[in-house]
Write a protein that holds these residues in place. Structure first.
Motif, mmCIF file in Angstrom:
data_model
loop_
_atom_site.group_PDB
_atom_site.id
_atom_site.type_symbol
_atom_site.label_atom_id
_atom_site.label_comp_id
_atom_site.label_asym_id
_atom_site.label_seq_id
_atom_site.Cartn_x
_atom_site.Cartn_y
_atom_site.Cartn_z
ATOM 1 N N ASN A 147 16.011 19.766 -47.784
ATOM 2 C CA ASN A 147 17.215 19.334 -47.090
ATOM 3 C C ASN A 147 16.938 19.425 -45.591
ATOM 4 O OD1 ASN A 147 20.371 18.859 -47.303
ATOM 5 N ND2 ASN A 147 20.029 20.359 -45.696
ATOM 6 N N TYR A 148 16.968 18.289 -44.895
ATOM 7 C CA TYR A 148 16.740 18.247 -43.457
ATOM 8 C C TYR A 148 18.037 17.907 -42.737
ATOM 9 C CZ TYR A 148 11.687 17.792 -44.347
ATOM 10 O OH TYR A 148 10.390 17.984 -44.762
ATOM 11 N N THR A 149 18.253 18.528 -41.586
ATOM 12 C CA THR A 149 19.307 18.102 -40.678
ATOM 13 C C THR A 149 18.659 17.799 -39.328
ATOM 14 O OG1 THR A 149 21.012 19.417 -41.766
ATOM 15 C CG2 THR A 149 21.475 18.678 -39.535
ATOM 16 N N ILE A 150 18.812 16.571 -38.874
ATOM 17 C CA ILE A 150 18.221 16.123 -37.624
ATOM 18 C C ILE A 150 19.336 15.967 -36.594
ATOM 19 C CG2 ILE A 150 16.862 14.319 -36.495
ATOM 20 C CD1 ILE A 150 15.820 13.593 -39.328
ATOM 21 N N PHE A 151 19.158 16.574 -35.461
ATOM 22 C CA PHE A 151 20.174 16.549 -34.411
ATOM 23 C C PHE A 151 19.743 15.576 -33.316
ATOM 24 C CE2 PHE A 151 20.349 20.660 -36.483
ATOM 25 C CZ PHE A 151 21.706 20.829 -36.718
ATOM 26 N N TRP A 152 20.473 14.452 -33.205
ATOM 27 C CA TRP A 152 20.240 13.479 -32.165
ATOM 28 C C TRP A 152 21.221 13.709 -31.017
ATOM 29 C CZ3 TRP A 152 16.205 10.267 -33.377
ATOM 30 C CH2 TRP A 152 15.864 10.139 -34.732
ATOM 31 N N ARG A 153 21.049 12.981 -29.959
ATOM 32 C CA ARG A 153 21.982 13.087 -28.832
ATOM 33 C C ARG A 153 23.369 12.594 -29.208
ATOM 34 N NH1 ARG A 153 18.463 10.830 -23.641
ATOM 35 N NH2 ARG A 153 16.881 12.503 -23.636
ATOM 36 N N SER A 154 23.438 11.602 -30.104
ATOM 37 C CA SER A 154 24.726 10.993 -30.439
ATOM 38 C C SER A 154 25.261 11.397 -31.805
ATOM 39 C CB SER A 154 24.607 9.472 -30.391
ATOM 40 O OG SER A 154 23.585 9.036 -31.274
ATOM 41 N N GLY A 155 24.574 12.294 -32.504
ATOM 42 C CA GLY A 155 25.069 12.683 -33.813
ATOM 43 C C GLY A 155 24.038 13.453 -34.618
ATOM 44 N N THR A 156 24.240 13.485 -35.924
ATOM 45 C CA THR A 156 23.335 14.214 -36.818
ATOM 46 C C THR A 156 23.035 13.374 -38.054
ATOM 47 O OG1 THR A 156 25.185 15.288 -37.975
ATOM 48 C CG2 THR A 156 24.216 16.468 -36.098
ATOM 49 N N ASP A 157 21.848 13.594 -38.612
ATOM 50 C CA ASP A 157 21.465 12.999 -39.889
ATOM 51 C C ASP A 157 21.123 14.137 -40.845
ATOM 52 O OD1 ASP A 157 21.648 10.720 -38.432
ATOM 53 O OD2 ASP A 157 19.523 10.175 -38.548
ATOM 54 N N THR A 158 21.720 14.106 -42.020
ATOM 55 C CA THR A 158 21.358 15.058 -43.063
ATOM 56 C C THR A 158 20.701 14.284 -44.194
ATOM 57 O OG1 THR A 158 23.166 16.559 -42.516
ATOM 58 C CG2 THR A 158 22.201 16.767 -44.708
ATOM 59 N N LEU A 159 19.492 14.673 -44.535
ATOM 60 C CA LEU A 159 18.705 13.985 -45.549
ATOM 61 C C LEU A 159 18.213 14.988 -46.576
ATOM 62 C CD1 LEU A 159 16.506 11.927 -43.050
ATOM 63 C CD2 LEU A 159 18.606 11.142 -44.154
ATOM 64 N N ALA A 160 18.381 14.673 -47.836
ATOM 65 C CA ALA A 160 17.921 15.570 -48.898
ATOM 66 C C ALA A 160 17.323 14.768 -50.041
ATOM 67 C CB ALA A 160 19.070 16.422 -49.408
ATOM 68 N N GLU A 161 16.252 15.289 -50.607
ATOM 69 C CA GLU A 161 15.668 14.726 -51.815
ATOM 70 C C GLU A 161 15.301 15.890 -52.738
ATOM 71 O OE1 GLU A 161 12.425 12.080 -51.233
ATOM 72 O OE2 GLU A 161 13.658 10.499 -50.325
ATOM 73 N N ILE A 162 15.746 15.802 -53.967
ATOM 74 C CA ILE A 162 15.508 16.868 -54.943
ATOM 75 C C ILE A 162 14.910 16.240 -56.199
ATOM 76 C CG2 ILE A 162 16.549 18.771 -56.245
ATOM 77 C CD1 ILE A 162 18.864 18.686 -54.216
ATOM 78 N N TYR A 163 13.874 16.872 -56.757
ATOM 79 C CA TYR A 163 13.152 16.337 -57.899
ATOM 80 C C TYR A 163 13.182 17.322 -59.074
ATOM 81 C CZ TYR A 163 11.371 12.989 -54.511
ATOM 82 O OH TYR A 163 11.285 12.021 -53.550
ATOM 83 N N VAL A 164 13.016 16.774 -60.269
ATOM 84 C CA VAL A 164 12.904 17.605 -61.472
ATOM 85 C C VAL A 164 11.472 18.134 -61.550
ATOM 86 C CG1 VAL A 164 13.102 17.659 -63.982
ATOM 87 C CG2 VAL A 164 14.654 16.210 -62.637
ATOM 88 N N ARG A 165 11.325 19.441 -61.649
ATOM 89 C CA ARG A 165 9.984 20.055 -61.610
ATOM 90 C C ARG A 165 9.067 19.533 -62.710
ATOM 91 N NH1 ARG A 165 8.500 24.657 -58.886
ATOM 92 N NH2 ARG A 165 10.087 25.663 -57.579
#
Length: 229
Positions: A147-165
Motif C-alpha cells: 500500500n503506497y501513499t504518494i504526496f504531491w503538491r496538489s493532492g495524494t495518490d493511494t495505490l494498493a495491490e494485494i495478491y494471493v500467496r
C-alpha cells in the motif's frame, strides 16, 4: 475380499498420483507459476468519481472474469517489476461472456520467492526524489501486497495491490487519487470474488496434490477399518 478391495484402493491412489501436474520449472531465484492454463478467476470492479459541488456521486460497478491462456518461462535474475508484470497471457470477459479488449490493471505474479518481490516493491520508495511516499507491506498467511501513499503538491495518490500467496493471482487492486485544491476524488477498486474463486484452482498442482492427499487419508482410514474386521 478384503485383499481385493485393498488392491483396488491402491490402484486408485496410483492413478491419482499419475495425474498430478508437475510444477513448471523455477527460475534461478525460485520463482514459478502458481496457476495453470484454463484457470478462471472472478472479480468485481467498482469505480466512483466525485467533483466539487456535486451533491451525490454515481458509482459504476461491473463484474468480470479472467481465464489464463498461457504461462511463459520466467526470466532469470529478476530485479524490477517490469520483468514480471504482464508475462502471463490471459483473456478478460464481462459477466455475459463478451471479451474485454484493451489494457487492464489485472495481473498475476509468480510464487516461490515473495521476499524477492517484496524487496522490489520496497525499492520503489528509494528510487525517486520528485515526491514524498509512504509505504506499507501487507502480509498475512493468505495474502501479500503493498500500500503506497504518494504526496504531491496538489493532492495524494493511494495505490494498493494485494495478491494471493499460493497462486500469485491479484486479490485486490485499489487506487484513490485526490486533487485537494479542487476537491476531486477518483476511486477504483477491483476485488477477487470470494466464494466463487478458490484460493487455488482445482486443476492446479496445489489443487491436485490437495485432492490426492485427501484421497490418501480416506484410503488409509478404509484400510484401517478393514484390518480390524
Amino acid at each position: 475380499m478384503c485383499r481385493i478391495l485393498s488392491f483396488q484402493l491402491m490402484a486408485i491412489l496410483f492413478v491419482l498420483c499419475l495425474v498430478v501436474t508437475p510444477v513448471s520449472a523455477a527460475n534461478n531465484q525460485g520463482l514459478h507459476w502458481g496457476v495453470t492454463t484454463g484457470s478462471r478467476f472472478d472479480y468485481h470492479d467498482f469505480a466512483e468519481f466525485t467533483m466539487p459541488n456535486q451533491n451525490e456521486t454515481s458509482p459504476r460497478e461491473k463484474d468480470f472474469y479472467v481465464i489464463i491462456d498461457s504461462l511463459p518461462s520466467i526470466p532469470d535474475d529478476i530485479n524490477a517489476m517490469r520483468n514480471l508484470s504482464g508475462l502471463v497471457g490471459a483473456s478478460r470477459f464481462y459477466e455475459n461472456g463478451t471479451e474485454i479488449e484493451g489494457s487492464s490493471s489485472w495481473d498475476v505474479l509468480p510464487v516461490g520467492n515473495w521476499s524477492l518481490i517484496v524487496g522490489i516493491w520496497q525499492s520503489r520508495a528509494t528510487n525517486t526524489t520528485d515526491y514524498n511516499m509512504t509505504q506499507d507491506i501487507i502480509s498475512t498467511p493468505y495474502l501479500i501486497g503493498y500500500n503506497y501513499t504518494i504526496f504531491w503538491r496538489s493532492g495524494t495518490d493511494t495505490l494498493a495491490e494485494i495478491y494471493v500467496r499460493t497462486t500469485g493471482v491479484l486479490h485486490t487492486s485499489y487506487s484513490r487519487i485526490t486533487w485537494t485544491e479542487i476537491g476531486i476524488v477518483d476511486l477504483r477498486r477491483i476485488s477477487l470474488v470470494e466464494g466463487v474463486t478458490l484460493p487455488f484452482p482445482l486443476d492446479s498442482p496445489v489443487g491436485i496434490v490437495g485432492m490426492v492427499m485427501a484421497g490418501t487419508v480416506v484410503i488409509l482410514i478404509v484400510l484401517a477399518v478393514l484390518r480390524k474386521e
